[in-house]
Write a protein that holds these residues in place. Structure first.
Motif, PDB file in Angstrom:
ATOM      1  N   ARG A 192       0.842  -1.194   0.000  1.00 61.91           N
ATOM      2  CA  ARG A 192       0.000   0.000   0.000  1.00 61.91           C
ATOM      3  C   ARG A 192       0.883   1.252   0.000  1.00 61.91           C
ATOM      4  O   ARG A 192       2.004   1.240   0.514  1.00 61.91           O
ATOM      5  CB  ARG A 192      -0.885   0.016   1.251  1.00 61.91           C
ATOM      6  CG  ARG A 192      -1.881  -1.130   1.311  1.00 61.91           C
ATOM      7  CD  ARG A 192      -2.489  -1.243   2.699  1.00 61.91           C
ATOM      8  NE  ARG A 192      -3.271  -0.081   3.045  1.00 61.91           N
ATOM      9  CZ  ARG A 192      -4.555   0.096   2.730  1.00 61.91           C
ATOM     10  NH1 ARG A 192      -5.189  -0.846   2.057  1.00 61.91           N
ATOM     11  NH2 ARG A 192      -5.206   1.188   3.089  1.00 61.91           N
ATOM     12  N   THR A 195       2.266   5.834   4.433  1.00 64.51           N
ATOM     13  CA  THR A 195       1.885   6.876   5.382  1.00 64.51           C
ATOM     14  C   THR A 195       3.127   7.203   6.213  1.00 64.51           C
ATOM     15  O   THR A 195       4.175   6.573   6.053  1.00 64.51           O
ATOM     16  CB  THR A 195       0.762   6.386   6.306  1.00 64.51           C
ATOM     17  OG1 THR A 195       1.259   5.276   7.084  1.00 64.51           O
ATOM     18  CG2 THR A 195      -0.458   5.920   5.507  1.00 64.51           C
ATOM     19  N   GLY A 242      -3.042   8.976   5.450  1.00 68.80           N
ATOM     20  CA  GLY A 242      -3.861   8.495   4.343  1.00 68.80           C
ATOM     21  C   GLY A 242      -3.067   7.708   3.316  1.00 68.80           C
ATOM     22  O   GLY A 242      -1.855   7.901   3.147  1.00 68.80           O
ATOM     23  N   THR A 243      -3.758   6.823   2.592  1.00 65.89           N
ATOM     24  CA  THR A 243      -3.134   6.045   1.507  1.00 65.89           C
ATOM     25  C   THR A 243      -3.697   6.458   0.151  1.00 65.89           C
ATOM     26  O   THR A 243      -3.507   5.766  -0.839  1.00 65.89           O
ATOM     27  CB  THR A 243      -3.365   4.539   1.718  1.00 65.89           C
ATOM     28  OG1 THR A 243      -4.764   4.295   1.910  1.00 65.89           O
ATOM     29  CG2 THR A 243      -2.615   4.043   2.948  1.00 65.89           C
ATOM     30  N   TYR A 244      -4.382   7.588   0.111  1.00 60.88           N
ATOM     31  CA  TYR A 244      -4.977   8.109  -1.119  1.00 60.88           C
ATOM     32  C   TYR A 244      -3.896   8.634  -2.049  1.00 60.88           C
ATOM     33  O   TYR A 244      -2.927   9.274  -1.613  1.00 60.88           O
ATOM     34  CB  TYR A 244      -5.972   9.214  -0.750  1.00 60.88           C
ATOM     35  CG  TYR A 244      -6.339  10.152  -1.873  1.00 60.88           C
ATOM     36  CD1 TYR A 244      -7.245   9.770  -2.854  1.00 60.88           C
ATOM     37  CD2 TYR A 244      -5.786  11.431  -1.936  1.00 60.88           C
ATOM     38  CE1 TYR A 244      -7.586  10.645  -3.879  1.00 60.88           C
ATOM     39  CE2 TYR A 244      -6.120  12.314  -2.948  1.00 60.88           C
ATOM     40  CZ  TYR A 244      -7.022  11.914  -3.918  1.00 60.88           C
ATOM     41  OH  TYR A 244      -7.344  12.766  -4.935  1.00 60.88           O
ATOM     42  N   SER A 246      -3.526  10.925  -5.686  1.00 61.31           N
ATOM     43  CA  SER A 246      -4.310  11.815  -6.547  1.00 61.31           C
ATOM     44  C   SER A 246      -4.503  11.186  -7.927  1.00 61.31           C
ATOM     45  O   SER A 246      -3.618  10.486  -8.441  1.00 61.31           O
ATOM     46  CB  SER A 246      -3.607  13.163  -6.693  1.00 61.31           C
ATOM     47  OG  SER A 246      -2.433  13.035  -7.478  1.00 61.31           O
ATOM     48  N   LEU A 272      -7.007   1.428  -6.117  1.00 60.42           N
ATOM     49  CA  LEU A 272      -7.467   2.384  -5.114  1.00 60.42           C
ATOM     50  C   LEU A 272      -7.257   1.768  -3.739  1.00 60.42           C
ATOM     51  O   LEU A 272      -7.544   0.591  -3.527  1.00 60.42           O
ATOM     52  CB  LEU A 272      -8.945   2.720  -5.326  1.00 60.42           C
ATOM     53  CG  LEU A 272      -9.313   3.303  -6.690  1.00 60.42           C
ATOM     54  CD1 LEU A 272     -10.817   3.523  -6.778  1.00 60.42           C
ATOM     55  CD2 LEU A 272      -8.570   4.607  -6.951  1.00 60.42           C
ATOM     56  N   ALA A 274      -8.184   2.164   0.179  1.00 66.36           N
ATOM     57  CA  ALA A 274      -8.966   2.807   1.232  1.00 66.36           C
ATOM     58  C   ALA A 274      -8.115   2.924   2.480  1.00 66.36           C
ATOM     59  O   ALA A 274      -7.387   1.995   2.845  1.00 66.36           O
ATOM     60  CB  ALA A 274     -10.224   2.003   1.528  1.00 66.36           C
ATOM     61  N   SER A 275      -8.218   4.058   3.136  1.00 65.64           N
ATOM     62  CA  SER A 275      -7.438   4.269   4.350  1.00 65.64           C
ATOM     63  C   SER A 275      -8.018   3.478   5.501  1.00 65.64           C
ATOM     64  O   SER A 275      -9.225   3.403   5.677  1.00 65.64           O
ATOM     65  CB  SER A 275      -7.406   5.762   4.697  1.00 65.64           C
ATOM     66  OG  SER A 275      -6.694   5.968   5.885  1.00 65.64           O
ATOM     67  N   GLU A 282      -6.059  11.733   7.749  1.00 75.39           N
ATOM     68  CA  GLU A 282      -6.104  10.754   6.681  1.00 75.39           C
ATOM     69  C   GLU A 282      -6.546  11.356   5.357  1.00 75.39           C
ATOM     70  O   GLU A 282      -6.449  10.734   4.325  1.00 75.39           O
ATOM     71  CB  GLU A 282      -7.028   9.591   7.055  1.00 75.39           C
ATOM     72  CG  GLU A 282      -8.503   9.941   7.090  1.00 75.39           C
ATOM     73  CD  GLU A 282      -9.371   8.722   7.400  1.00 75.39           C
ATOM     74  OE1 GLU A 282     -10.284   8.461   6.622  1.00 75.39           O
ATOM     75  OE2 GLU A 282      -9.114   8.054   8.405  1.00 75.39           O
ATOM     76  N   ALA A 283      -7.095  12.599   5.399  1.00 71.70           N
ATOM     77  CA  ALA A 283      -7.518  13.231   4.150  1.00 71.70           C
ATOM     78  C   ALA A 283      -6.322  13.594   3.279  1.00 71.70           C
ATOM     79  O   ALA A 283      -6.471  13.828   2.086  1.00 71.70           O
ATOM     80  CB  ALA A 283      -8.344  14.478   4.459  1.00 71.70           C
ATOM     81  N   GLU A 285      -2.892  13.186   1.099  1.00 65.09           N
ATOM     82  CA  GLU A 285      -2.421  12.175   0.157  1.00 65.09           C
ATOM     83  C   GLU A 285      -1.287  11.366   0.781  1.00 65.09           C
ATOM     84  O   GLU A 285      -0.586  11.825   1.679  1.00 65.09           O
ATOM     85  CB  GLU A 285      -1.941  12.877  -1.105  1.00 65.09           C
ATOM     86  CG  GLU A 285      -1.820  11.980  -2.308  1.00 65.09           C
ATOM     87  CD  GLU A 285      -1.492  12.760  -3.574  1.00 65.09           C
ATOM     88  OE1 GLU A 285      -1.232  12.108  -4.596  1.00 65.09           O
ATOM     89  OE2 GLU A 285      -1.495  14.004  -3.537  1.00 65.09           O
TER      90      GLU A 285
END
Length: 425
Positions: A192, A195, A242-244, A246, A272, A274-275, A282-283, A285
């Motif tokens: 993943r 973070t 977070g693990t998002y 862009s 994708l 998910a965190s 977590e919002a 990136e």
């Protein structure tokens, strides 16, 4: 005199708190006036120090977020309640003590409890038997004894030296042949995106860097403060839960992967992640390179060794997260005869997938695959020769002491969070 003030502190709750404090001071400053009186004070944030990101942040200028400021103040209040309340007690009761804190006191308790577990551990003795087996011109070193007579051996089946010696003698006198070849295919998904916590853990286990050193070097990479730099940052903001990733980065990544490795290394759809965290940050990136096409090989002569090693780690994880699964083949061999069964297994990567991003391991993977192809020529019923039959004594081990990385992981799993980030100064 100015008409507009932009506050571009770090894009997290602490950064929002700093911006709020600055706003209070600037609004009270009599010398700071625009043509219409007080200047417009706005907040901008960017996740990477690049010209595109900074210019894009100007389009999204906003007011200082009350919600983030409240989160910052609540965390600061908790730090003060714990630290200011407990530290004087420590100084009185335990002379020489440093201080207490929201994270450090919980971490100290976990370390002490782990030490208690280690001290209380009672080793349990057990034995194993292994042998070198040669069949069809191929050698299997350290094949393990897994069955004796009708009994399948578990970890503690050979509890005493006498049991192990009887098993060793049985293996030495047995006439073995290759009785079973079992093939399995497994898939390995990419790691993943990173973070703060997982970066610290990985840098500790892979690079031997402490959590503090990791964050100091990451800060330099984020700010573009490194030898041979252009002033633009190489990675995104490094304090995140977070693990998002862009959409723009994912698209750049997919284009790079297809051009560099080929379409087979690209999943049909972007991955994708998910965190798993419920923390306020977590919002943000995940930690990633600002430009996926800027591979570590292009920067090896431009960065200091520590900086390059950490950038290499971040780049491989981020780019690899958007690549196909790796596939590995395992051949399991059983050698049986006269009531004795030995087992050995060999695994090789048959499709690199995301592992292709790790160029340093390519040679070892190719060599393993060549050996795998040679082993596939073996057939059931082939005669075997054994040598080097040995019995070994073992004892169960206590849980290991915490390292920087494992302590960070344990704190995260308990929902405690992490200590405040150290200053690079």
């Amino acid at each position: 005199r100015c008409e507009r003030v932009l506050l571009a502190t770090d894009p997290d709750r602490e950064g929002e708190g700093i911006a709020w404090h600055l706003q209070q001071e600037l609004e009270a400053c009599p010398s700071l006036r625009g043509s219409a009186g007080k200047p417009s004070i706005q907040r901008i944030t960017f996740n990477e120090v690049t010209s595109k990101a900074v210019l894009r942040s100007l389009e999204g200028a906003r007011e200082v977020s009350t919600a983030l400021v409240d989160a910052y103040r609540a965390r600061r209040a908790l730090d003060h309640l714990v630290g200011f309340g407990l530290s004087p007690v420590l100084w009185r009761k335990l002379p020489g003590s440093k201080s207490a804190g929201r994270v450090q006191s919980a971490a100290l308790r976990m370390i002490c409890e782990r030490d208690d577990e280690i001290s209380a551990h009672v080793p349990v003795e057990y034995w194993s038997v292994s042998a070198d087996v040669e069949v069809g011109g191929h050698s299997f070193e350290g094949a393990s004894l897994v069955a004796l007579g009708e009994e399948k051996l578990g970890k503690f089946s050979l509890a005493k030296e006498e049991d192990a010696e009887r098993a060793r003698a049985a293996v030495e006198s047995a006439q073995l042949s290759l009785t079973t070849i079992k093939e399995t295919i497994s898939r390995k998904q990419p790691r993943r995106p990173l973070t703060t916590s997982t970066l610290q853990q990985l840098a500790s286990s892979r690079l031997g860097m402490s959590a503090t050193e990791t964050m100091v070097v990451a800060q330099k990479l984020y700010e573009g403060d490194h030898a041979g730099g252009t002033g633009e940052g190489l990675i995104t903001y490094m304090r995140t839960d977070g693990t998002y990733l862009s959409p723009a980065f994912v698209q750049q990544c997919r284009e790079y992967i297809e051009g560099e490795f080929g379409g087979d290394y690209l999943p049909q759809k972007p991955r994708l992640f998910a965190s798993k965290s419920k923390n306020a940050q977590e919002a943000h990136e995940a930690i990633r390179p600002t430009n996926p096409s800027l591979s570590p090989s292009k920067l090896k002569k431009k960065l200091e060794p520590r900086h390059w090693r950490l950038y290499d780690l971040i780049w491989r994880v981020a780019v690899g997260s958007q690549m196909s699964d790796a596939r590995a083949k395992t051949l399991s061999f059983e050698f049986s005869g006269d009531g004795v069964t030995l087992r050995s297994a060999f695994t090789a990567t048959v499709f690199e997938g995301h592992l292709a991003a790790d160029a340093e391991g390519a040679g070892a993977r190719r060599a393993a695959l060549e050996k795998m192809r040679a082993l596939e020529s073996l057939g059931e019923g082939d005669a075997c020769e054994t040598s080097g039959v040995v019995s070994r004594q073992h004892h169960t081990s206590p849980p290991p002491k915490f390292s920087d990385g494992t302590l960070v992981k344990a704190l995260e799993e308990c929902g405690i969070g992490r200590a405040p980030a150290p200053s690079p100064n």
